[in-house]
Every structure is written in C-alpha cells, then in structure tokens.
Scaffold this active site. Structure first.
Site, short mmCIF file in Angstrom:
data_model
loop_
_atom_site.label_atom_id
_atom_site.label_comp_id
_atom_site.label_asym_id
_atom_site.label_seq_id
_atom_site.Cartn_x
_atom_site.Cartn_y
_atom_site.Cartn_z
N LYS A 139 0.83 -1.20 0.00
CA LYS A 139 0.00 0.00 0.00
C LYS A 139 0.87 1.26 0.00
O LYS A 139 0.63 2.18 -0.79
CB LYS A 139 -0.92 0.01 1.22
CG LYS A 139 -1.84 1.21 1.30
CD LYS A 139 -2.70 1.20 2.55
CE LYS A 139 -1.88 1.49 3.78
NZ LYS A 139 -2.69 1.59 5.00
N ASP A 157 -6.50 1.06 1.07
CA ASP A 157 -6.53 1.15 2.52
C ASP A 157 -7.93 0.77 2.99
O ASP A 157 -8.73 0.22 2.21
CB ASP A 157 -6.14 2.56 2.99
CG ASP A 157 -7.14 3.62 2.53
OD1 ASP A 157 -8.10 3.28 1.79
OD2 ASP A 157 -6.97 4.79 2.92
#
Length: 242
Positions: A139, A157
């Site tokens: 991420k 997320d």
C-alpha cells in the site's frame, strides 16, 4: 433467522453486492472527475523522500496527526542523510504524538540508511525496491508511486476496501483482491486519479459507520442498501451538513 453479518466471523453469511457494469463504472468516475478534476492527497511533503516517510508514519494514524508531527521533523530532516543523522531517538522526539511512534522511528531511520546504501539517497521508482525498505508494504509503495511518480497504481486502505465492496465497484475478500479488481475495472483515463477519488469518497462520504448516502454523487449507481436517509433536525427540516 439468517446469520448476522460479522467481519470477524468467516462462517457468517455475508451478502456480496452485485458488481457494477462497465458502463456504470465509467459513469462513477466521470462524476468524480467532474466534481474534482485534480484530486490531491492530504499528507504534506516536499519531495519523494518526505512523502515516503509521511506515508510510513500514516499507518494506523490520521493524515492530520501525521502532518502536525512532520512539519517540524521535515524542517530539520528532509533527506535520508539528515534523517539517519537524527537517529531513532531524535526522530522519536518529533513523532511522539503518532501511534506506534517507537517502531515507526526505527523504520524511518532504517529505510533512510538503506536508501543511502542501496540507492544513492534517492527513492526508487519500482514497487519491488520500495517494498524492500523497512516499514514499506504494498500500500505504501503504491501511494508513493502514484502521487510522486505519476504511476497508475491504486493503494487499497480501509477506505478503498470499504468503497470497493460496499458500492459493487470492485468486491473482494481482501485488499489485494480489491486492488486487482480495481486495476481491471477503472477506465484507463481515470487510473491516475482513481486512488484519490476513492479514498476521499470513503473518508468524507461513504463513511464506515454511517455512509452519507443522501449527499453521495453515485448513490443511484451504488449497490449498497438500504441507503442512509438525510438526517432531520429537531423541529423539522434537514440537519446541517456535518
């Protein structure tokens, strides 16, 4: 009685929304683009290195909280060399207000040292090289590649995971599956900004506890049911926006 949905119990029945059609997905991003043609992230940074550090620090923390801490930190350490020179204790003093600051300080110093050792002090431009740095996962790497290097990546997320599943845009059982589904679903012209449109939508409209469907740009397309009605103020009329 049907099983009650629980994200912590894989045995409970979870009703997946029907995936949006290609035409519906195109319209979703057309509306996001019309409303916000040039979306921006909310973390403050001055170069690729400070962006990388800010994103590492943002894990399990708010962007607002990270910005408050990094303004003073980046004023004295905006390069890997300066950050490494501060040391773990020095970095910790600046980021004490951020959750898990001790571990994050260690990662920030360690990744700074590796950037100097392996990359001449420069932030690498590939996901593989970024993920090899302490504290940097998929991420974080995707955020840096997208925001600073303009690569069409999507960092999933909690907000993107929720929006992808709740709306029917890209249902998936875990963040990686949602990411891969989004990479296939998002129109090419929208890839660069898709990450920002979706995270802002999840943060401010499609909220976790009570989605604000009454002011959602894509409520008529979204698969989430039932839609949340607009709040009513005491004495009648719509409550003021929150």
């Amino acid at each position: 009685m049907p099983a009650r949905q629980s994200p912590n119990n894989p045995k409970t029945a979870i009703r997946k929304p029907k995936k949006l059609s290609r035409e519906e997905i195109e319209e979703v991003f057309r509306r996001f683009s019309a409303a916000n043609p040039e979306p921006k992230g909310e973390l403050e940074y001055t170069n690729a290195f400070t962006l990388l550090v800010a994103v590492v620090l943002s894990a399990q923390a708010t962007d607002v909280g990270v910005n408050k801490a990094t303004r003073d930190l980046f004023a004295v350490a905006d390069t890997p060399e300066k950050m490494a020179a501060l040391g773990v204790e020095g970095v910790s003093r600046y980021i004490r207000t951020i959750g898990l600051f001790n571990g994050k300080a260690k990662n920030v110093v360690a990744l700074s040292e590796l950037l100097i050792e392996r990359h001449g002090g420069e932030v690498p431009t590939t996901r593989e090289e970024l993920e090899a740095l302490p504290g940097v996962g998929r991420k974080t790497a995707n955020v840096v590649l997208n925001i600073f290097f303009g690569q069409p990546t999507i960092a999933v997320d909690t907000h993107l995971f929720r929006v992808g599943n709740r709306t029917g845009l890209a249902p998936g059982a875990n963040p990686l599956k949602v990411e891969l589904a989004l990479m296939k679903a998002v129109p090419g012209w929208a890839m660069l900004h898709a990450h920002h449109w979706l995270i802002l939508h999840g943060r401010y409209v499609c909220k976790a506890r009570v989605p604000e469907c009454w002011r959602c740009l894509i409520a008529d397309i979204c698969r989430h049911e039932p839609k949340t009605p607009a709040p009513v103020a005491k004495g009648g009329g719509l409550a003021p926006p929150r």
